[in-house]
Design a protein around this motif. Structure first.
Motif, PDB file in Angstrom:
ATOM      1  N   GLU A 287       0.830  -1.203   0.000  1.00 42.82           N
ATOM      2  CA  GLU A 287       0.000   0.000   0.000  1.00 42.82           C
ATOM      3  C   GLU A 287       0.868   1.258   0.000  1.00 42.82           C
ATOM      4  O   GLU A 287       0.574   2.238  -0.694  1.00 42.82           O
ATOM      5  N   GLU A 288       1.937   1.229   0.798  1.00 41.25           N
ATOM      6  CA  GLU A 288       2.842   2.393   0.847  1.00 41.25           C
ATOM      7  C   GLU A 288       3.522   2.611  -0.505  1.00 41.25           C
ATOM      8  O   GLU A 288       3.661   3.743  -0.990  1.00 41.25           O
ATOM      9  N   LYS A 289       3.928   1.510  -1.156  1.00 40.76           N
ATOM     10  CA  LYS A 289       4.565   1.624  -2.480  1.00 40.76           C
ATOM     11  C   LYS A 289       3.572   2.151  -3.514  1.00 40.76           C
ATOM     12  O   LYS A 289       3.919   2.956  -4.370  1.00 40.76           O
ATOM     13  N   ALA A 290       2.320   1.672  -3.393  1.00 41.78           N
ATOM     14  CA  ALA A 290       1.294   2.136  -4.331  1.00 41.78           C
ATOM     15  C   ALA A 290       1.046   3.622  -4.169  1.00 41.78           C
ATOM     16  O   ALA A 290       0.861   4.353  -5.154  1.00 41.78           O
ATOM     17  N   THR A 291       1.041   4.098  -2.924  1.00 43.67           N
ATOM     18  CA  THR A 291       0.834   5.529  -2.661  1.00 43.67           C
ATOM     19  C   THR A 291       1.982   6.341  -3.243  1.00 43.67           C
ATOM     20  O   THR A 291       1.785   7.390  -3.865  1.00 43.67           O
ATOM     21  N   ARG A 292       3.222   5.851  -3.041  1.00 42.80           N
ATOM     22  CA  ARG A 292       4.390   6.576  -3.553  1.00 42.80           C
ATOM     23  C   ARG A 292       4.427   6.563  -5.082  1.00 42.80           C
ATOM     24  O   ARG A 292       4.936   7.483  -5.712  1.00 42.80           O
ATOM     25  N   ALA A 293       3.872   5.537  -5.689  1.00 47.34           N
ATOM     26  CA  ALA A 293       3.933   5.418  -7.155  1.00 47.34           C
ATOM     27  C   ALA A 293       3.156   6.519  -7.858  1.00 47.34           C
ATOM     28  O   ALA A 293       3.405   6.831  -9.023  1.00 47.34           O
TER      29      ALA A 293
ATOM     30  N   GLN B 205       1.048   1.490  -9.934  1.00 42.90           N
ATOM     31  CA  GLN B 205       0.178   1.589  -8.751  1.00 42.90           C
ATOM     32  C   GLN B 205      -0.917   0.516  -8.805  1.00 42.90           C
ATOM     33  O   GLN B 205      -1.241  -0.140  -7.790  1.00 42.90           O
ATOM     34  N   LYS B 206      -1.481   0.323  -9.975  1.00 44.82           N
ATOM     35  CA  LYS B 206      -2.554  -0.644 -10.149  1.00 44.82           C
ATOM     36  C   LYS B 206      -2.079  -2.065  -9.793  1.00 44.82           C
ATOM     37  O   LYS B 206      -2.766  -2.832  -9.115  1.00 44.82           O
ATOM     38  N   LYS B 207      -0.874  -2.388 -10.269  1.00 43.97           N
ATOM     39  CA  LYS B 207      -0.300  -3.712  -9.974  1.00 43.97           C
ATOM     40  C   LYS B 207      -0.064  -3.893  -8.471  1.00 43.97           C
ATOM     41  O   LYS B 207      -0.325  -4.959  -7.903  1.00 43.97           O
TER      42      LYS B 207
END
Length: 526
Positions: free
Chosen positions: A196-202, A227-229
């Protein structure tokens, strides 16, 4: 040969399922111990097997005559509990049954009658199902255990000790499975959080970009796709977390530390002294005069046959009759089966608070040990069963602002789990306990001093129950050795005379002495 088969049994009480049985059977010569909490349905199961109670569902196949020995509820004025139980057992054995059902047969029995009961049942050629809270009796008698728990009946092959070991293994396995579950759950939660944190940063544009980077075609779609992945991966992990088979947290019993009134003041001191204390009822002598000391923190077990004067000795201590001196700092609480210390109109919790200055956390912890959990503590005493009232009375005493507990047969009407909880409370209690009991396991695990009343004498023994028993065994062996030596001396004398002249009388005396020697040797080898 199968004497009994139970299939798909369901039994209800007031529309509530009490227990269900998928399949149980009893074979010839099986001796089954039936254990479970009070109210779990043990007596009802015996009555279903006997036929006096009909289950709502299921099939029962009886291939032998069945006799039940009911629980002894009252002791008659004319006969002792032992005498009544002997009568019940003998009547049942006379019926030539193939399956004997016994409901708490050791209740009100002293050591002598319990040993008689064991011997008598060992002579029985058929099968037995025994409901009992006497752990030593179950250990000696049974070769299989049926446990009633969570409305099911689980079979444990082997005797009572094997059952205890198996239960401990199951507990350790549960602890291990819970640790694995918690570890896996943490791993998934941490992985979800990281995704989730990586998706937010993406979705965030880089803070420093060159002109060429800013103008790159497809940068935004790239980050959106990334982010979708990441969110899809996080969602898959969440699904795995939801599908993770939950393992309930094992119950952990916190150590109990109950405050004891003036504990430090009485530490390492003799608190009760008896000098030339005798016992009698009317013209009947119970025991000759004896002297004793009881120190602070002692766990004194008083044993002896029924009618020997154990309760009379407790009453003499409580009333501080002539010859008995009690320290002024001593405060005593007394447990009897009459349960007069309970107030019916008050709740469980309020009953305890009446005589306790312990904090509520300690009170609730002790009550939980006696299986009064959470909102149970707000139940009124007048709705409790007899067994529950006994457990509450005992909990109330241990939490009272006293330093000496006097307990007269505290294990009667307790199930095994409650009995073990009582045992733990007795072991951890920092004050003094004076208790009467015929429960060998309780005495062995708790007592640090023994008063044994027998043949109108009181033997004071400073040591554990096991040490007391072994001491008597050693004394008996020494006595047998003395008798053996005396017989051997007599045999030598007769042989000496036979070498001079053989007569029928001398020959008969020699044969009699040999028979006596053989009998004594058999006793020595037991």
């Amino acid at each position: 040969m199968q004497l009994l088969k139970l299939t798909n049994i369901k039994h209800y009480v007031s529309a509530r399922l009490l227990f269900e049985v998928d399949h149980l059977h009893v074979s010839d010569k099986q001796i089954i111990g039936l254990v479970g909490d009070n109210g779990s349905g043990k007596t009802n199961l015996l009555k279903i097997i006997e036929g006096s109670v009909i289950p709502e569902e299921g099939v029962i196949e009886r291939n032998t005559k069945i006799e039940i020995v009911p629980q002894l509820k009252r002791i008659s004025d004319e006969k002792s509990g032992g005498e009544i139980t002997q009568s019940y057992i003998q009547d049942a054995l006379n019926q030539s049954a193939g399956l004997l059902l016994l409901d708490e047969p050791t209740t009100h029995l002293d050591f002598k009658h319990i040993d008689w009961l064991k011997d008598k049942l060992n002579e029985f050629p058929g099968a037995m199902i025994i409901v009992s809270h006497d752990r030593e009796f179950l250990s000696t008698m049974c070769n299989e255990i049926w446990e009633v728990a969570d409305k099911k009946i689980k079979v444990f092959a082997g005797g009572y000790q094997t059952y205890i070991e198996e239960k401990e293994k199951l507990k350790r396995h549960h602890d291990l499975e819970y640790e694995k579950y918690e570890k896996k759950k943490r791993q998934l939660q941490e992985a979800i959080k990281a995704k989730e944190e990586k998706a937010t940063r993406a979705t965030k544009a880089p803070t420093r970009k060159s002109a060429s980077e800013t103008g790159q075609i497809g940068a935004k779609p790239y980050y959106a796709n990334k982010q979708k992945k990441l969110r899809k991966t996080a969602s898959a992990l969440e699904t795995r977390l939801e599908q993770l088979e939950k393992v309930e947290k094992p119950a952990k019993e916190e150590p109990i530390r109950m405050q004891v009134y003036k504990e430090e003041t009485l530490k390492n001191r003799i608190i009760i002294r008896g000098k030339e204390v005798s016992g009698s009822i009317g013209n009947k002598t119970l025991w000759q005069a004896f002297s004793f000391n009881i120190s602070s923190g002692e766990k004194l077990g008083i044993i002896g046959p029924n009618g020997s004067g154990k309760t009379t000795l407790l009453e003499k201590i409580l009333k501080q009759t002539p010859g008995i001196t009690i320290s002024p700092a001593v405060k005593i609480a007394y447990f009897t089966q009459q349960l007069t210390i309970l107030e019916d109109h008050l709740s469980i919790l309020d009953n305890v608070k009446l005589s306790s200055s312990q904090d509520e956390t300690t009170i609730r912890t002790v009550l939980a040990r006696m299986h009064f959990f959470n909102d149970d503590v707000f139940k009124l005493v007048n709705v409790l069963s007899g067994g529950e009232k006994v457990k509450l009375a005992l909990a109330k005493l241990f939490l009272s602002d006293v330093n000496v507990l006097v307990l007269d047969e505290p294990t009667n009407f307790l199930d095994i789990n409650s009995l073990q909880a009582l045992e733990e409370l007795m072991q951890t209690y920092q004050g003094t306990i004076i208790f009467v009991s015929h429960d060998r396991t309780l005495l062995e695990n708790v007592a640090t001093q023994i008063f044994s009343i027998e043949d109108q004498e009181v033997e004071v023994f400073d040591g554990t129950f096991k040490e007391f028993i072994n001491r008597n065994t050693e004394h008996k062996r020494d006595k047998i050795k003395e008798e053996l030596m005396l017989i051997e001396n007599k045999i030598a004398d007769v042989l000496s005379r036979l070498s001079l002249e053989v007569t029928p009388d001398l020959e008969q005396e020699f044969q009699n002495l040999l028979a006596q020697k053989k009998k004594i040797e058999a006793q020595h080898n037991k």
